[in-house]
Structure formats: structure tokens, C-alpha cells
Enzyme design. Structure first.
Site, PDB file in Angstrom:
ATOM      1  CB  SER A 117      -0.930   0.011   1.215  1.00 18.58           C
ATOM      2  OG  SER A 117      -0.178   0.056   2.423  1.00 18.58           O
ATOM      3  CE  LYS A 143      -5.989  -9.568  -4.429  1.00 15.78           C
ATOM      4  NZ  LYS A 143      -5.940  -8.200  -3.835  1.00 15.78           N
ATOM      5  CG  HIS A 145      -2.571  -2.376  -1.971  1.00 15.70           C
ATOM      6  ND1 HIS A 145      -3.424  -1.340  -1.632  1.00 15.70           N
ATOM      7  CD2 HIS A 145      -2.213  -2.974  -0.805  1.00 15.70           C
ATOM      8  CE1 HIS A 145      -3.558  -1.304  -0.321  1.00 15.70           C
ATOM      9  NE2 HIS A 145      -2.838  -2.278   0.211  1.00 15.70           N
ATOM     10  N   GLY A 199       3.559  -5.820   3.789  1.00 14.32           N
ATOM     11  CA  GLY A 199       2.383  -5.236   4.411  1.00 14.32           C
ATOM     12  C   GLY A 199       2.345  -5.475   5.901  1.00 14.32           C
ATOM     13  CD  GLU A 223       8.835  -5.099   4.955  1.00 15.32           C
ATOM     14  OE1 GLU A 223       8.108  -4.945   5.962  1.00 15.32           O
ATOM     15  OE2 GLU A 223       9.003  -4.231   4.097  1.00 15.32           O
ATOM     16  CB  CYS A 260       8.257  -1.230   6.608  1.00 13.28           C
ATOM     17  SG  CYS A 260       9.327  -1.196   5.157  1.00 13.28           S
ATOM     18  CD  GLU A 349       4.889  -1.321  11.551  1.00 14.40           C
ATOM     19  OE1 GLU A 349       5.556  -0.665  10.737  1.00 14.40           O
ATOM     20  OE2 GLU A 349       4.347  -2.414  11.275  1.00 14.40           O
TER      21      GLU A 349
END
Length: 486
Positions: A117, A143, A145, A199, A223, A260, A349
Site C-alpha cells: 500500500s 495481485k 493492491h 504489508g 515483509e 516500514c 508497530e
């Protein structure tokens, strides 16, 4: 396109694509980069509308996307990544002769890639996962998003044009839309040989569990993010109090905290400079102009997670502003090591512009915190030359906790290079042995095969005596580019 048809085409195309030369795959990757660049402003403007990201950020991200495609092209063209290893026959060896054995990496097959995303270009349709899979010789079923579908379709068109120009089957890269159910079916499908995902922990863990439940399990390279702790040692904090606060705040605020590698934990000594540091950090975060987050779902999760954490025992809110539906307003909280050690929820997180300052009283508390960390993508250690022994003690612990250990700078900003590791122990990823950024990402989608006593004509070029590809090979334990004298 329906997922069954996409995987069928990808499987058929794999029989052709796996036989392509390194030069053919390199040409494809470079042509994809050219086709993406040819989309011009339409791509950037579409991505900006769908993601709320500024054009300047997306311009840089497009550059990164194309640069990593070209980097993988260089790696494939050079060819040594296949780890060609040859043990020549020793017919006279006692007590038993040794047969001729030749080993190299070969592609797995169709790979399912889930788009991220927060990176509509660099971690999505033609992002690092797709680029490394194509580089390895695997076909890809992507696939999309749901956060940036039009952007994805534009890039897919660029990839399709590249395939046509390179004379390769359209099934080499297939594009699939749909919800959670489609994603689940892609993972469960017997034609899928590996999965790549970037994600949330929830999403990545669900995909991993599903893949392990298959009749034939497949590798999942998920991840899933981390809190990326930043450790500030006492002498360093005294030396650069205000500057360190500004540096940490800038990293937290970058991209509205939607990286991230955002430093969501700051370990700071409880000393006479703690208050000035906290005041400087508070000032930097408070004055920051909030920017729109990627979409309502991410914004909603940010404020929900933040609200939950701020209610935890021993957590003091320092910066907490009124919220808007989409605006990512910076937040700051504080606790101490003892509270943090007792509460696993404080390691979760918070995906957004937030950091939790954890104060420690002494070296024992600091080392206890380091030892208690879950797996991380990054850990950062700021210290002085006078604190070398403490840095060494922390390094011995932190190297087992993360994929990348920094001693200067901040974790945001991931270099696409040969030495980069963007991965880490669980729960940062599902496989700590891999990276999703950098050239070693290619090895996720390959497996070793040994050819024993094979005729020269049946060996891949990389393993033949003549070494026509000119790659580096390990022959009888020695790294060389030499041919083998017959």
C-alpha cells in the site's frame, strides 16, 4: 483476469521463460523500465490521486523502480548470481571414486506477488519483488493492491508492452484484481511456487499460515514491518542533544511515518539531558504540518492503534493532537524500560508518524531491553568513540535481532544495492535468511539443482566446461572464471 486463467498462463509461459538466456531477461527488465518512464506524468498524477503522495515523492519512487529493474538486469547479465559450483570427477580416489557434480540455482516457477500500500510503484506492480522474480527466470502473477488500482493497471500495460517488444509470452507477467478471497486462492493454487508480500503482520502471517497448510507448502517471503528501535547512548545524547532530536523527528515524520523502517522506539538515557531532548523532540513533532495518509484504512488503523497504546499502563502521552479522517498527525509518548519490558503490547508497530521514547537508567536496563526485542527490520545505535565497549556489547545482541544495523543516520531510506538487507527475524519477516531489497532478493525465487555425471550437451551453459558465459564459478573449492580443460 480470473486467477485460475492467470496462473494457467503463467505456468505455460514458465516453460518458455525458464529457458531464456540471461541477456534476454536483462533486456526485458531494461525494456520494462523504459516503458514505465514512457508513461510520463500520467503515471505520477494517477499515483498521486490514488495514494495522496506528493508528485516529488512519486518522481523519486519511479526513479527507484526503474533503477532497481536496471540493477537486476546488470546482475542477471553478469550471471554469477546462480552460484555455479563444480566438483570434477576423481575416478582414482580411494576408497571410492568421486563422480562429476555440478550445481547451480534454477528458477522455482510461477510466483505470486502482493502489492504494497505504501509504495504504489517501488513495492508494487513492477517493484522489487516482481523485478527479482522476473530476473531469476520465474513468471509472475501480480495481485494488485486496492489502494492504487489505476496506477497498477498503467504499470501492467508498460510490462505487457515490454513483453511484446521482447518477443516473450504474455503469460510471463499476469495481473489480477480482487479482494481477500482472490488472494487466498492465489496462495492455495497448486501452480503457485512462491509468494512475496509486503504489508501488515496480520496479512503476512495469514498468507504464511495458508501456504503452510497446502498439500505442497511453498516459501512465503513476507515483509511485515517492525518498530525499528533507535538506541541513544548517554555520552552521545549529551554531545548532540538538540541535533539528535531533530534527526529522529525528521525520520519519524518522513512520509507521514508510513515507512516500514520508521523508528517507532527511541531508547534514551534517563539523565540531566533527557528533558531538553524530549522538549526538542516534542517541538519538532508538534510544529510539523500533518499530511494526508495513504487512505482511510491506514489512517483509521493508525489512530486506533495509537489510542490503544496510549491507554497502556505507564505510558504518558507527550504529543497528541486532534485527528482528521485522513491527516497523519504526529504523536509522541514516553515510558520507562521496566514498564516496556513488562508489556509486549509496547513492541507493536504503530504505522504512522509516532514514536515511543523509552528511558533507561543504566547499562543493565539498556542491555535487557535489547535482549527483549522481537525481530526487527532495522536497529540503530548512536554512540561516541568513548562508548565503544557498550556499543560492542549492544552490537553482539542487536545483530541477532535485525536485518540491518545502523551506527549513524536513520533507518528510513533503504538503499537498493548489492549489500542491502531489508529483512529480519520474525515477526519482521517470515524468513530471516532473505531480503526484499537489493540484488540478493533474486535468490528467494531460485533453488539449487545438482547435475551428476551429466554429458556436456545436457548441462546449462553456466556449468559447461568452456564457461562461455564468463561467470565466476567455484571449481573444486576455488573461485575462478577459468574454463575446465577437458
Amino acid at each position: 483476469m480470473p486467477y485460475n486463467e492467470a496462473l494457467k498462463k503463467a505456468t505455460q509461459a514458465f516453460e518458455v521463460y525458464k529457458k531464456t538466456t540471461s541477456s534476454q531477461r536483462a533486456l526485458l527488465l531494461r525494456t520494462i523500465a523504459e516503458e514505465i518512464e514512457a508513461l510520463g506524468d500520467e503515471l505520477l498524477e494517477t499515483a498521486s490521486r490514488e495514494s495522496n503522495l506528493p508528485l516529488a515523492r512519486l518522481t523519486g519512487e519511479r526513479g527507484r523502480t526503474c533503477n532497481q529493474l536496471r540493477l537486476f538486469a546488470d546482475v542477471v547479465e553478469e550471471g554469477s548470481w546462480v552460484e555455479a559450483t563444480i566438483d570434477t570427477a576423481l575416478p582414482g580416489r580411494q576408497p571410492l571414486p568421486r563422480p562429476d557434480m555440478r550445481r547451480m540455482l534454477v528458477p522455482l516457477g510461477p510466483v505470486v506477488v502482493f502489492g504494497a500500500s505504501n509504495f504504489p510503484l517501488a513495492f508494487s506492480t513492477a517493484g522489487g519483488d516482481s523485478a527479482s522474480a522476473l530476473a531469476s527466470g520465474c513468471t509472475v502473477v501480480y495481485k494488485e493492491h486496492p489502494g492504487h488500482p489505476k496506477t497498477s493497471q498503467l504499470v501492467y500495460k508498460a510490462i505487457s508492452n515490454a513483453l511484446q517488444k521482447c518477443g516473450l509470452p504474455e503469460g510471463v507477467f499476469q495481473h489480477v484484481s480482487g479482494g481477500v478471497e482472490v488472494g487466498q486462492e492465489l496462495v492455495k493454487h497448486p501452480a503457485t511456487k512462491a509468494v512475496a508480500f509486503t504489508g501488515s503482520y496480520k496479512g503476512g502471517k495469514a498468507i504464511f499460515d495458508l501456504a503452510m497448510q497446502r498439500e505442497v507448502p511453498v516459501p512465503v517471503y513476507a515483509e511485515m514491518g517492525s518498530t525499528n528501535p533507535l538506541f541513544i547512548l548517554p555520552e552521545k545524547l549529551k554531545e548532540d542533544t538538540a541535533q539528535l532530536a531533530r534527526q529522529a523527528a525528521a525520520s519519524v515524520l518522513l512520509g507521514s511515518g508510513q515507512f516500514c523502517t520508521c523508528p517507532g522506539l527511541l531508547f534514551v538515557p534517563d539523565s540531566d539531558v533527557t528533558t531538553p531532548f524530549m522538549e526538542a523532540l516534542e517541538e519538532e513533532l508538534s510544529k510539523a504540518t500533518p499530511a494526508k495518509m495513504l487512505h482511510e484504512g491506514i489512517a483509521g488503523n493508525y489512530y486506533t492503534g495509537l489510542g490503544k497504546l496510549l491507554k497502556e499502563q505507564g505510558v504518558q502521552a507527550i504529543v497528541q493532537q486532534e485527528t482528521d479522517v485522513l491527516e497523519g498527525r504526529a504523536a509522541l509518548a514516553r515510558t520507562d524500560v521496566q514498564q516496556w519490558l513488562q508489556n509486549p503490547a509496547l513492541q507493536e508497530e504503530i504505522f504512522g508518524p509516532f514514536t515511543l521514547v523509552v528511558t533507561y537508567k543504566n547499562t543493565d536496563e539498556l542491555l535487557a531491553a535489547a535482549n527483549a526485542l522481537q525481530g526487527q527490520l532495522t536497529c540503530t545505535l548512536w554512540g561516541t568513540n568513548q562508548e565503544e565497549q557498550l556499543q560492542q556489547n549492544l552490537t553482539d545482541v542487536l545483530r541477532d535481532k535485525c536485518g540491518r544495523l545502523l551506527f549513524a543516520g536513520v533507518p528510513t531510506g533503504v538503499e537498493v544495492s548489492h549489500a542491502m538487507t531489508h529483512g529480519g527475524p520474525f515477526p519482521a519477516t517470515t524468513d530471516s535468511r532473505s531480503t526484499s531489497v537489493g540484488v540478493y532478493a533474486i535468490k528467494r525465487f531460485a533453488r539449487p539443482v545438482t547435475f551428476q555425471s551429466a554429458p556436456q550437451a545436457l548441462l546449462p551453459q553456466e556449468l559447461q566446461n568452456g564457461n562461455s558465459t564468463g561467470i565466476w564459478r567455484t571449481i573444486n573449492g576455488k573461485l575462478t572464471q577459468s574454463s575446465i580443460n577437458e
